[in-house]
Write a protein that holds these residues in place. Sequence first.
Motif, PDB file in Angstrom:
ATOM      1  N   LEU A  72       0.755  -1.339   0.001  1.00  0.00           N
ATOM      2  CA  LEU A  72       0.142   0.164  -0.012  1.00  0.00           C
ATOM      3  C   LEU A  72       0.802   1.471   0.069  1.00  0.00           C
ATOM      4  N   ASN A  73       1.966   1.223   0.706  1.00  0.00           N
ATOM      5  CA  ASN A  73       2.823   2.417   0.693  1.00  0.00           C
ATOM      6  C   ASN A  73       3.512   2.551  -0.462  1.00  0.00           C
TER       7      ASN A  73
ATOM      8  N   SER B 261      -8.746  -0.422   2.947  1.00  0.00           N
ATOM      9  CA  SER B 261      -7.790   0.776   2.922  1.00  0.00           C
ATOM     10  C   SER B 261      -7.644   1.524   1.535  1.00  0.00           C
ATOM     11  N   ILE B 262      -7.515   0.505   0.446  1.00  0.00           N
ATOM     12  CA  ILE B 262      -7.287   0.670  -0.839  1.00  0.00           C
ATOM     13  C   ILE B 262      -8.522   1.419  -1.429  1.00  0.00           C
TER      14      ILE B 262
ATOM     15  N   GLN C 161     -10.596   3.237  -0.199  1.00  0.00           N
ATOM     16  CA  GLN C 161     -10.661   4.778   0.107  1.00  0.00           C
ATOM     17  C   GLN C 161      -9.788   5.610  -0.450  1.00  0.00           C
ATOM     18  N   LYS C 162      -8.904   5.142  -1.285  1.00  0.00           N
ATOM     19  CA  LYS C 162      -8.021   6.021  -2.244  1.00  0.00           C
ATOM     20  C   LYS C 162      -8.461   6.567  -3.516  1.00  0.00           C
TER      21      LYS C 162
ATOM     22  N   TYR D  32      -7.277   6.749  -6.213  1.00  0.00           N
ATOM     23  CA  TYR D  32      -7.061   6.116  -7.557  1.00  0.00           C
ATOM     24  C   TYR D  32      -7.388   4.601  -7.619  1.00  0.00           C
ATOM     25  N   THR D  33      -8.461   4.479  -7.257  1.00  0.00           N
ATOM     26  CA  THR D  33      -9.191   3.001  -7.453  1.00  0.00           C
ATOM     27  C   THR D  33      -9.402   2.452  -8.802  1.00  0.00           C
TER      28      THR D  33
ATOM     29  N   ASP E  27       0.803   4.150  -2.839  1.00  0.00           N
ATOM     30  CA  ASP E  27       0.844   5.593  -2.615  1.00  0.00           C
ATOM     31  C   ASP E  27       1.970   6.453  -3.138  1.00  0.00           C
TER      32      ASP E  27
END
Length: 126
Positions: free
Chosen positions: A41-42, A73-74, A76-77, A79-80, A45
């Motif tokens: 995930l990091n 978590s992803i 909510q980003k 860039y989905t 990002d």
Amino acid sequence: MALEIIIIDDDKVFVWLQEKLVKKSQLHATPHCFLNAKDALNFIDDNLSPNSQYLILLDINMPIMNGWDFLDSIQQKPYTSQIDIIMLSSSIESSDKERARNYSLVKEYLEKPLTLELCKKLKQTL
């Protein structure tokens, strides 16, 4: 768009096998491999560009951050739209398969192990 492959699994043997199959099938020459979902995930990002598209092969049961936590978590980003996920797990539980269907980013739920045939199929559908 440039397709990037990310492999997330806490089992080093499965990561090694998946990486070899992804390369051999010519799905991708240099997949990004992570032993935990938090590091992946990091990485996303920090490295996602507007021209990137990621296909993520995601295990469920992992320490630090499991596959479900990664999905929560992803999604909510911002860039989905640049992410597609294939759950790749040893779990044959119907409840896990059903839960995976509740995530729009999850395109398929596959049982381990990944095979060369599956990689070739993925290459044709991408």
